[in-house]
Design a protein around this motif. Structure first.
Motif, PDB file in Angstrom:
ATOM      1  N   CYS A   1     -59.661  30.978  42.688  1.00 31.16           N
ATOM      2  CA  CYS A   1     -60.349  32.264  42.524  1.00 31.16           C
ATOM      3  C   CYS A   1     -59.733  33.064  41.397  1.00 31.16           C
ATOM      4  O   CYS A   1     -60.434  33.743  40.650  1.00 31.16           O
TER       5      CYS A   1
ATOM      6  N   CYS B   1     -57.405  35.202  50.898  1.00 32.46           N
ATOM      7  CA  CYS B   1     -57.913  35.325  49.531  1.00 32.46           C
ATOM      8  C   CYS B   1     -59.003  36.387  49.461  1.00 32.46           C
ATOM      9  O   CYS B   1     -59.920  36.392  50.282  1.00 32.46           O
TER      10      CYS B   1
ATOM     11  N   CYS C   1     -62.451  34.202  48.122  1.00 33.51           N
ATOM     12  CA  CYS C   1     -63.220  33.291  48.966  1.00 33.51           C
ATOM     13  C   CYS C   1     -62.958  33.516  50.454  1.00 33.51           C
ATOM     14  O   CYS C   1     -63.632  32.903  51.292  1.00 33.51           O
TER      15      CYS C   1
ATOM     16  N   CYS D   1     -56.434  33.069  45.900  1.00 31.43           N
ATOM     17  CA  CYS D   1     -55.914  31.730  45.681  1.00 31.43           C
ATOM     18  C   CYS D   1     -56.053  31.346  44.208  1.00 31.43           C
ATOM     19  O   CYS D   1     -56.724  32.035  43.436  1.00 31.43           O
TER      20      CYS D   1
HETATM   21 ZN   LIG Z   1     -60.005  31.979  46.886  1.00 29.90          ZN
END
Ligand SMILES: [Zn+2]
Length: 57
Positions: free
Chosen positions: A52, A28, A31, A49
């Motif tokens: 996010c 991701c 994050c 993801c």
């Molecule tokens: Zn993420």
């Protein structure tokens, strides 16, 4: 689909290939955690993801 949307998808795919070659594919961008495989199966060029992605919007 608008041209800008197509260009965005193509950029995402291009970035996904770059990450694949860098060994960072599936991570991701938001994050830094691995993107769930189920999400990558639906959207192979996903940059981040689901949580996010929603945060970015
Ligand atoms: Zn993420």
């Amino acid at each position: 689909m608008q041209r800008t949307a197509v260009e965005q998808v193509l950029r995402d795919i291009d970035a996904a290939f770059a990450r694949l070659q860098a060994g960072a594919y599936g991570m991701c961008q938001g994050c830094g955690k691995p993107i769930p495989v189920e999400r990558l199966e639906i959207l192979p060029h996903a940059r981040c993801c689901v949580p996010c992605e929603h945060r970015a919007d």
